[in-house]
Design an enzyme around this catalytic site. Structure first.
Site, PDB file in Angstrom:
ATOM      1  N   THR B  90      12.903  29.211  12.807  1.00  0.00           N
ATOM      2  CA  THR B  90      13.552  30.517  12.725  1.00  0.00           C
ATOM      3  C   THR B  90      12.617  31.523  12.190  1.00  0.00           C
ATOM      4  OG1 THR B  90      15.533  29.720  12.427  1.00  0.00           O
ATOM      5  CG2 THR B  90      15.612  32.345  11.899  1.00  0.00           C
ATOM      6  N   THR B 166      14.019  25.180   9.081  1.00  0.00           N
ATOM      7  CA  THR B 166      14.290  24.610   7.747  1.00  0.00           C
ATOM      8  C   THR B 166      15.051  23.152   7.794  1.00  0.00           C
ATOM      9  OG1 THR B 166      16.366  25.947   8.207  1.00  0.00           O
ATOM     10  CG2 THR B 166      14.710  26.834   6.821  1.00  0.00           C
ATOM     11  N   ASP B 167      15.706  22.871   9.054  1.00  0.00           N
ATOM     12  CA  ASP B 167      16.403  21.593   9.270  1.00  0.00           C
ATOM     13  C   ASP B 167      15.871  20.452   8.648  1.00  0.00           C
ATOM     14  OD1 ASP B 167      18.518  21.926  12.196  1.00  0.00           O
ATOM     15  OD2 ASP B 167      18.655  23.039  10.484  1.00  0.00           O
ATOM     16  N   LYS B 245      18.306  20.051   2.203  1.00  0.00           N
ATOM     17  CA  LYS B 245      18.896  21.391   2.674  1.00  0.00           C
ATOM     18  C   LYS B 245      20.565  20.899   2.265  1.00  0.00           C
ATOM     19  CE  LYS B 245      19.426  24.171   6.470  1.00  0.00           C
ATOM     20  NZ  LYS B 245      18.973  24.555   8.000  1.00  0.00           N
TER      21      LYS B 245
END
Lengths: 608, 429
Positions: B90, B166-167, B245
């Site tokens: 992203t 970020t996943d 996360k």
């Protein structure tokens, strides 16, 4: 006075929020969760930073949000993508669009409209075009409706101090229907009428009521003047005053430009100095505070400008105000000018010192502003640009309407470069059923309601005020009861009972009663006493009440049985008989039925 | 459908009859039998092609010049203070404002536009290494990143920033912590939860904070630098192999697991150290030998070990199982015991972590786990996270072959991924 104007109405809907399931409530609490954010200027659709965004670059980007948990969630905090659109809000928007005879799109695309004054946590507002090209009738005038949008309301501003804007997230996300008209040729009186009629129109639908729930913006061109957008009328009653003041402001400014516009040549060589030293012994609280907080007390001198800043534009506004409002919008700091001094604790002696420092004479003027040291160059630039622009023509801009019926500069009118598609939402295909249901509202208006249902103004207004119009129309259709009866039970009796007993009673009780009236089980006069008993929890349903208490409507033969003795006792006059009957049995008979029975009995008697 | 529709192209100016009203707009897109138009007001509308009765071409679109990226001087790596490696995600996405689609390129100019204030912190060397969403990242990608980062450090940057999706950021961060060990400069990994086209993007302050950390932080570790809370004031510096996360969407999704944050970095440039951390070493050592034949499983009620058999027979080299509680498996199930035995006989190491995420595994407290410990191949790894156990096992298997050696290396802290003490204030922070 002759005007050309366009309206833009923003109407809050009385549903949950548009993109999440939070209630649309305004919460006033002392302490809420606080979130601090810093925005970056984002590029509009064409890749160029849009004009408004660059303007906003001059403003501080730091914003504080208060997030009441009762009325905001991760969506408002920009921590979660928008949920699927609120179907109820869409329904109401479609109903309004039909009522305004618009052409409706059956697929809706939401856009992101870039807004970075902080009033949207994501940096944009989600908005969609749902209908175009309709009309709205006010008396004999047909007003063209250009567009209808469905969008989310912005966060509530909590008053900003220097450089940090503060907002509350309760209002963010409340669904708004935005209705924009075509340009109308009108005058200030008619303008107000149109606004009032529109307000009445909106209340036919499920919209929020109260101050601030409809915001009106007016796009105004006064003959001989410039176009301005007046934003945020909250009290329609003063609309005409605001317009008159604005016309006055423009006229006066044009006169000034005509007489003294040449003065903008003087702006190329002005004198500016920091006044912290020479004003160090002033009694002015304002200046003292500025010096103490390490700000720059900037003085700028203008040759031959005496009387310019103090020149009155209209009631409540001077030329100086136009400069001050502009600077406030950019830096959070206004200006003080020499024409209004002595004032603010600044003495004649201070004025003398400043004039000396800036090398000014009798015909000259100065202004003072208190800003951060590093903002000096930008502030001077902004002030000079503003004065130049004001001495050239009436600037086309967006102005905020104030409570004293004046308006103040808010921001430049934005260009087109501000919208791009909302990628977190799919294209909304409006369900065929929803479209069909909404079509029933074609031509819906106060006039059409009155003529279709034979409603008079009073009844209609009462039902609208009580927010029961929808329900009343439904009951009229289903139960075939007249509106007077519905109004009596649903609004008057219910309110009376609630008020008299200070108890809450569900409107279902009233609906129950109306069903019984429709069935002929009770008269409408029995409604209030039965509601009272239900409120006191004596009975759970009207049915039960009627059975237990003797309030069932009398059958014809029972009625005869009651009336006969009264007649026999010597009462001949119909009214007297009715009165006695009432005393005897209470609200258990229908007047007309009773009269008919009396007449029959009298007739028989007569024949005997 | 009028013939004229067939030949329409993007950007063409059209006039269309919509229920009796003439609409003017530019063609943005055609898909699923719809025309998407942009009106003069900026709004987009969608019209079904088969419902259009009248359409007229007003003007054909002009071939617009591809907007050439401005001549932004990106310094020579030899000169740079901080190296920035972009890999996609992203934070590395750009929106095509007209169509709403994601643009495939993300240049150095785009990085600076995301966070112009990074220029304050010196010369940046910016390189776009790859463009993947992190759910698609593979161990090979981690190796490429490690190599590029090592090159930067060799040339003398004070720190390296790696931007990614970020996943799976915590997987990548763990892997890097083993491959680049020790470190003479910090590797600061960051990303964004909110897209960069919007004013509220956390990518902007994340990038800034990461550059500040890369330049000024005194640690020699692979760290994750993301929001500490929903506000933009400061980020945490988290040990990369002890972070996770923990939320699908919040800016502060990354939390430290079984450890406190190492530090705080403010967007005004300040850094606060909160916790002990590894100092910069003299030299950075790179070692990218890994064995990718490792799988990750999660146990659950009725877990019977069939999947273990499957993997073992398929030739897996190692397994990580996120077990329950202290590290328990349903050993009452005979088939599970058989499967564990089978894996043991084949010399396949099974690393046990806990799906509780927090806490330390313990093989002595319960009978079930004591049973499991009878197997040589079962390895407990204290308070290591599941994802780190996974990447570490890959690394260990790249260096050791025998079960007891694998066991020993898995249980030896290499880069701060295990700690001896469970401090009281390390839970749910």
């Amino acid at each position: 006075m002759k005007l050309k104007c366009g309206f833009e109405w923003h109407v809050q809907l009385d549903t949950n929020k548009l993109f999440c399931s939070c209630p649309s409530l305004l919460i006033d609490k002392d302490k809420d969760i606080e979130i601090k954010r810093r925005f970056k200027a984002s590029l509009g659709e064409s890749g160029k930073a849009d004009i408004t965004a660059s303007f906003e670059e001059g403003k501080a980007r730091d914003v504080i949000y208060e997030a009441p948990v009762e009325a905001s969630c991760l969506v408002e905090a920009d921590e979660e993508p928008p949920h699927e659109i609120n179907k109820e809000a869409l329904k109401i928007a479609l109903e309004m669009s039909n009522a305004l005879n618009c052409k409706i799109f059956d697929e809706i695309i939401f856009m992101r409209k870039v807004i970075i004054d902080g009033s949207n946590t994501s940096g944009f507002q989600r908005t969609a075009l749902i209908a175009i090209d309709g009309s709205f009738k006010v008396k004999d005038k047909n007003i063209g409706i250009a567009t209808i949008n469905l969008e989310e309301d912005s966060a509530r501003r909590l008053g900003s101090n220097l450089n940090v804007a503060k907002f509350k997230l309760d209002r963010l996300g409340i669904p708004l229907v935005e209705i924009a008209t075509e340009l109308i040729e009108t005058d200030e009186e008619e303008l107000k009428e149109i606004a009032e009629e529109f307000g009445r129109f909106t209340r036919l639908f499920k919209v929020k009521r109260g101050i601030g729930t409809i915001r009106q913006d007016v796009n105004l061109s006064i003959e001989g003047g410039s176009r301005v957008e007046l934003k945020g009328f909250q009290d329609i009653r003063h609309m005409d005053r605001v317009i008159v003041n604005e016309a006055e402001r423009q006229k006066s400014l044009l006169k000034l430009i005509n007489d003294r516009g040449y003065l903008s040549q003087n702006l190329n060589s002005i004198n500016n100095k920091g006044l912290n030293q020479i004003l160090s012994s002033t009694k002015s609280e304002l200046i003292i505070r500025g010096i103490k907080s390490d700000k720059l007390v900037l003085g700028i001198g203008f040759k031959n400008f005496k009387g310019i800043f103090g020149y009155k534009l209209c009631e409540g506004k001077r030329f100086g105000s136009e400069v001050s409002d502009y600077l406030k919008a950019l830096f959070g700091a206004g200006i003080i000018h020499s024409d209004e001094l002595p004032a603010y604790g600044i003495s004649l002696d201070d004025v003398r010192k400043v004039k000396e420092e800036l090398n000014l004479g009798e015909d000259d003027a100065f202004l003072i502003t208190i800003i951060k040291k590093e903002e000096k160059e930008r502030a001077i630039d902004s002030i000079l640009n503003r004065i130049r622009s004001l001495l050239a023509s009436v600037p086309t801009e967006v102005r905020a309407v104030n409570e004293d019926n004046t308006s103040s500069f808010l921001r430049p009118i934005g260009g087109k470069d501000r919208m791009y598609i909302e990628t977190d939402l799919p294209i909304v295909e409006v369900e065929k059923d929803l479209l069909k249901e909404a079509e029933k509202f074609k031509g819906f208006s106060t006039e059409s309601l009155k003529s279709k249902y034979g409603l008079n103004d009073d009844t209609l207004n009462l039902l609208i005020k009580a927010k029961k119009l929808d329900l009343a129309l439904k009951l009229n259709l289903e139960l075939k009861l007249d509106f007077n009866t519905i109004k009596k039970v649903l609004v008057e009796d219910l309110t009376y009972v609630r008020h008299k007993l200070s108890l809450d009673l569900d409107e279902n009780a009233a609906i129950d009663i109306l069903k019984q009236i429709a069935d002929g089980t009770i008269t409408k006069e029995a409604s209030a006493p039965i509601l009272e008993r239900m409120a006191l929890n004596e009975f759970k349903s009207a049915d039960e009440a009627i059975k237990k208490v003797n309030l069932r409507k009398l059958y014809k033969d029972e009625l005869k049985k009651e009336i006969l003795p009264i007649i026999k006792s010597g009462k001949l006059n119909e009214n007297d008989i009715i009165i006695s009957l009432k005393q005897k049995v209470g609200p258990r008979f229908d007047y007309n039925e009773a009269i008919s029975v009396i007449q029959t009995l009298n007739g028989k008697k007569g024949n005997n | 459908m009028p013939d004229s529709i067939k030949n329409l192209g993007r950007g063409d100016s059209l006039e269309i009859d919509f229920k009796g009203t003439l609409i003017h707009g530019d063609l943005i897109d055609r898909k699923d039998g719809r025309l998407i138009l942009k009106l003069k007001s900026g709004y987009d509308i969608a019209l079904k092609e088969n419902e259009i009765s009248h359409i007229k071409l007003i003007k054909k679109s002009e071939k617009t010049e591809e907007r050439k990226p401005a001549n932004l001087k990106i310094e020579d790596l030899n000169d740079a203070d901080v190296g920035i490696i972009t890999t996609g995600g992203t934070i590395g996405s750009k929106v095509d404002y007209k169509t709403g689609g994601v643009s495939p390129t993300f240049t150095a100019e785009d990085v600076v536009n995301l966070s112009p204030d990074i220029k304050v912190y010196g010369k940046m060397y910016i390189t776009n290494l790859m463009n993947v969403f992190s759910e698609n990242m593979t161990p090979k990608n981690w190796i490429d990143i490690a190599k590029e980062a090592a090159t930067h450090i060799k040339k003398g940057v004070k720190g390296v920033v790696v931007t990614m999706g970020t996943d799976t950021m915590h997987y990548a961060a763990s892997a890097l912590s083993f491959m680049l060990n020790p470190l003479s400069a910090p590797i600061v990994i960051t990303g964004a939860q909110r897209s960069g086209d919007r004013g509220s993007t956390d990518g902007s302050t994340n990038l800034l904070a990461s550059v500040i950390a890369a330049k000024k932080w005194d640690g020699g570790e692979a760290v994750i630098c993301m929001h500490a809370n929903m506000s933009d004031e400061y980020n945490f510096i988290l040990r990369g192999n002890k972070a996770r996360k923990m939320h699908t969407e919040r800016r502060d999704a990354f939390r430290p697991i079984n450890i406190k944050p190492l530090g705080k970095v403010y967007i005004d440039g300040r850094i606060e150290n909160i916790n002990e951390h590894r100092e910069k070493s003299e030299e950075t050592k790179i070692d990218t030998k890994i064995d990718e034949k490792v799988a990750l499983l999660m146990s659950y009620p009725s877990f019977d070990g069939k999947i273990i058999d499957y993997y073992v027979d398929e030739g897996i080299h190692g397994l990580v199982i996120a077990a329950t509680g202290f590290g328990n498996l349903p050993t009452a199930n005979e088939n599970l015991i058989k499967a564990l035995k089978h894996a043991n006989e084949k010399g396949v190491p099974i690393v046990i972590t806990s799906q509780t995420v927090y806490g330390r595994t313990n093989k002595f407290v319960y009978k079930t786990s004591r049973e499991m410990s009878s197997f040589q191949n079962i390895i407990y790894v204290d308070d290591m996270t599941t994802e780190t156990a996974f990447t570490k096992l890959m690394f260990v298997l790249g260096h050791r072959k025998k079960l007891e050696d694998i066991n020993e290396m898995m249980r030896t802290p290499l880069a701060g991924e295990m700690s001896e003490r469970s401090e009281i204030d390390e839970f749910l922070i």
